[in-house]
Design a protein around this motif. Structure first.
Motif, PDB file in Angstrom:
ATOM      1  N   UNK A  18      68.442   8.842 -10.986  1.00  0.00           N
ATOM      2  CA  UNK A  18      68.190   7.472 -11.458  1.00  0.00           C
ATOM      3  C   UNK A  18      68.502   7.346 -12.952  1.00  0.00           C
ATOM      4  N   UNK A  19      68.866   6.155 -13.417  1.00  0.00           N
ATOM      5  CA  UNK A  19      69.198   5.959 -14.828  1.00  0.00           C
ATOM      6  C   UNK A  19      68.004   6.167 -15.746  1.00  0.00           C
ATOM      7  N   UNK A  20      66.789   5.957 -15.238  1.00  0.00           N
ATOM      8  CA  UNK A  20      65.576   6.252 -16.004  1.00  0.00           C
ATOM      9  C   UNK A  20      64.498   6.720 -15.026  1.00  0.00           C
ATOM     10  N   UNK A  21      63.441   7.284 -15.557  1.00  0.00           N
ATOM     11  CA  UNK A  21      62.377   7.830 -14.713  1.00  0.00           C
ATOM     12  C   UNK A  21      61.811   6.760 -13.779  1.00  0.00           C
ATOM     13  N   UNK A  22      61.754   7.089 -12.499  1.00  0.00           N
ATOM     14  CA  UNK A  22      61.124   6.206 -11.513  1.00  0.00           C
ATOM     15  C   UNK A  22      59.717   6.732 -11.251  1.00  0.00           C
ATOM     16  N   UNK A  23      58.727   5.922 -11.594  1.00  0.00           N
ATOM     17  CA  UNK A  23      57.339   6.322 -11.409  1.00  0.00           C
ATOM     18  C   UNK A  23      56.767   5.552 -10.221  1.00  0.00           C
ATOM     19  N   UNK A  24      56.469   6.278  -9.154  1.00  0.00           N
ATOM     20  CA  UNK A  24      55.946   5.680  -7.932  1.00  0.00           C
ATOM     21  C   UNK A  24      54.445   5.927  -7.827  1.00  0.00           C
ATOM     22  N   UNK A  25      53.688   4.887  -7.578  1.00  0.00           N
ATOM     23  CA  UNK A  25      52.308   5.039  -7.127  1.00  0.00           C
ATOM     24  C   UNK A  25      52.329   4.954  -5.605  1.00  0.00           C
ATOM     25  N   UNK A  26      51.792   5.983  -4.964  1.00  0.00           N
ATOM     26  CA  UNK A  26      51.714   6.020  -3.505  1.00  0.00           C
ATOM     27  C   UNK A  26      50.289   5.628  -3.129  1.00  0.00           C
ATOM     28  N   UNK A  27      50.118   4.421  -2.612  1.00  0.00           N
ATOM     29  CA  UNK A  27      48.767   3.873  -2.451  1.00  0.00           C
ATOM     30  C   UNK A  27      48.608   3.134  -1.127  1.00  0.00           C
ATOM     31  N   UNK A  28      47.406   3.216  -0.617  1.00  0.00           N
ATOM     32  CA  UNK A  28      46.936   2.424   0.526  1.00  0.00           C
ATOM     33  C   UNK A  28      45.462   2.779   0.651  1.00  0.00           C
ATOM     34  N   UNK A  29      44.574   1.784   0.527  1.00  0.00           N
ATOM     35  CA  UNK A  29      43.155   2.130   0.520  1.00  0.00           C
ATOM     36  C   UNK A  29      42.649   2.575   1.882  1.00  0.00           C
ATOM     37  N   UNK A  30      43.475   2.397   2.916  1.00  0.00           N
ATOM     38  CA  UNK A  30      43.120   2.906   4.235  1.00  0.00           C
ATOM     39  C   UNK A  30      43.390   4.406   4.262  1.00  0.00           C
TER      40      UNK A  30
END
Length: 277
Positions: A18-30
């Motif tokens: 990627x051209x810059x850092x991809x920061x993913x939050x992996x979320x689901x309150x279930x």
């Protein structure tokens, strides 16, 4: 629907960075939807194709740390010390054994107390973002933040620090239950804290092709979120469940399994979606 192992991108292609850092939050309150499994296996797949990847374990259970064979018991420096005691992230991050380019910031059970302790702190929602900035997170291609199954301050910190949100949704009856609340919280975070947060990716997990219900749930999710949903679906897989008990992702535990091939295809989709055209 694309089935696992059926991606349009050739398997031997070089994955773009990627051209810059991809920061993913992996979320689901279930709970039980595959957040940790998804974080760990996508991270492993990306690192196996030349990407530099950091997994931030924000779940007090520390399952991502376990799956990546990173010690997270006793007095090990962990994300609690980063968020509450201002310990630099550099003192916490460890390289994953036998996985060049893959790193993990572990969580210990101490993190369970962080929700309460963060309440009284200044800029409590931005503590993870500040720690990542001080660490120099731009040396990574991807950062995946594995969240607890709740919408508390740990998850809010993750949403504040990320530029992308990845939601795993299991192909079962209660798949969309609670999703509305998560999306409302995301809207609040966008409005007040992080206007650049993008719900970029939804991944369908625990897909059982033998059942009509799984197909119906997948179709419903796709009709609601169209282009956000990855083409690849993750099948139910015993190998995926077994791998963490050996301190591994399924990518190294059984790379030929249906689960490993599906996560490889999902990671490839993510890499190509984020590439510069």
């Amino acid at each position: 629907m694309t089935t696992p192992g059926n991606s349009s991108v050739p398997r031997d292609a070089v994955w773009p960075r990627p051209p810059k850092t991809r920061i993913f939050t992996v979320a689901n309150q279930k709970g039980g939807v595959g957040k940790t499994t998804t974080s760990v296996n996508l991270a492993a797949a990306l690192s196996m194709h030349g990407q530099r990847v950091l997994v931030v374990d924000l779940d007090p259970q520390g399952n991502a740390s376990t799956a990546l064979s990173i010690d997270h018991r006793g007095d090990v420096p962990d994300m609690y010390k980063v968020l509450v005691e201002d310990v630099p992230l550099a003192e916490v991050v460890k390289e994953v054994p036998d996985m060049p380019g893959l790193y993990c910031a572990p969580a210990t059970i101490d993190l369970a107390g962080a929700e309460i302790e963060l309440v009284s702190m200044v800029a409590r929602e931005a503590r993870l973002q500040r720690a990542l900035n001080a660490y120099g997170a731009d040396e990574f291609d991807y950062i995946l933040i594995d969240c607890p199954p709740s919408l508390g301050l740990l998850t809010v910190n993750a949403l504040m620090a990320a530029n992308e949100l990845l939601i795993p949704i299991q192909c079962e009856y209660y798949a969309l239950e609670g999703l509305g609340q998560l999306l409302r919280n995301v809207d609040l975070v966008r409005a007040h804290l992080n206007p650049t947060l993008d719900l970029s990716t939804i991944l369908l997990t625990m897909y059982d092709g033998r059942t009509r219900l799984a197909s119906q749930v997948a179709e419903e999710v796709r009709s609601h979120f169209s282009g956000t949903v990855l083409n690849t679906v993750i099948p139910r897989s015993v190998r995926v469940s077994e791998a963490p008990s050996y301190g591994q992702s399924v990518m190294t535990y059984d790379p030929g399994s249906s689960g490993a091939m599906a996560y490889m295809d999902a990671a490839r989709e993510i890499a190509y979606r984020g590439a510069v055209v």
